[in-house]
Design an enzyme around this catalytic site. Structure first.
Site: not given
Ligand code: GLN
Length: 211
Positions: A86, A188, A190
């Site tokens: 992410c 994610h 994790e």
């Molecule tokens: N929207 C976040 C970003 O751009 C990422 C969200 C997340 O890691 N769950 O940094």
């Protein structure tokens, strides 16, 4: 030999990353130690690193402030295996835009040949879970958790898409991608008990054999 698994510990779901690595490494029967990476010196002692989900702008600014950004980039370019999830995927991308605000000019590692849009699923579907097909880890779908997730709209050179999702506006989006020693997920892994993505990272991407 004891594998030293680093987790970039500046901001985000650091603890979940530690636990997921622990689960996967135990299942693989690999002897290991986890290192929470907060300082440049610690980068010399790790065999792989994961970059948590969280807020990529914060992770970026803290990486710059601590001086980690340049040295980590060098280590990855020298072959240090890295898994970013992410916000971690955002940090790894060469090109980043935000779905709403456009240019973000945030500090990036810029190591992976992917073009990423942050928050691409917008407000309506900020967070969702989906059974994702990831042929590289087996036939059984993976329960993928997306939280204000990014995705790649373009991959080039030897950046190889491993999973995709269809998006009304953008068409086919890449949500998992590998390039040599680098693996990035828009979701994610994790946060679920299924360890297959982590095991793939450790054995296939990082090349540590199961004992
Ligand atoms: N929207 C976040 C970003 O751009 C990422 C969200 C997340 O890691 N769950 O940094």
């Amino acid at each position: 030999m004891t594998l030293v698994a680093g987790v970039l510990a500046l901001q985000g779901d650091i603890e979940e990353h530690v636990h997921a690595l622990e689960r996967a490494l135990k299942e693989l029967n690999i002897s290991f130690r986890i290192m929470l990476v907060k300082k440049v010196e610690q980068l010399s002692n790790i065999d792989l690193i994961t970059i948590p989900g969280g807020e990529s702008t914060t992770i970026g600014f803290l990486s710059r402030k601590t001086g980690l950004i340049d040295r980590l980039k060098e280590r990855i370019e020298d072959g240090l295996p890295v898994l970013g999830t992410c916000a971690g995927m955002v940090m790894m991308a060469r090109e980043v835009r935000d779905a709403v605000v456009g240019e973000t000019s945030q500090p990036l590692l810029a190591v992976m040949d992917i073009s990423v849009i942050r928050n691409i699923f917008g407000r309506q579907r900020e967070s969702f879970e989906i059974d994702l097909k990831i042929p590289a880890i087996g036939d059984r779908p993976f329960r993928a958790v997306f939280i204000r997730a990014p995705a790649a709209i373009r991959c080039w050179n030897d950046a190889q898409p491993l999973a995709t999702l269809r998006h009304e506006k953008y068409g086919e989006l890449v949500v998992m991608v590998r390039q040599r020693n680098m693996l990035a997920c828009a979701f994610h892994p994790e946060l679920v008990l299924d360890t297959r993505v982590h095991k793939y990272f450790i054995t296939e991407v990082a090349g540590f054999p199961q004992r």
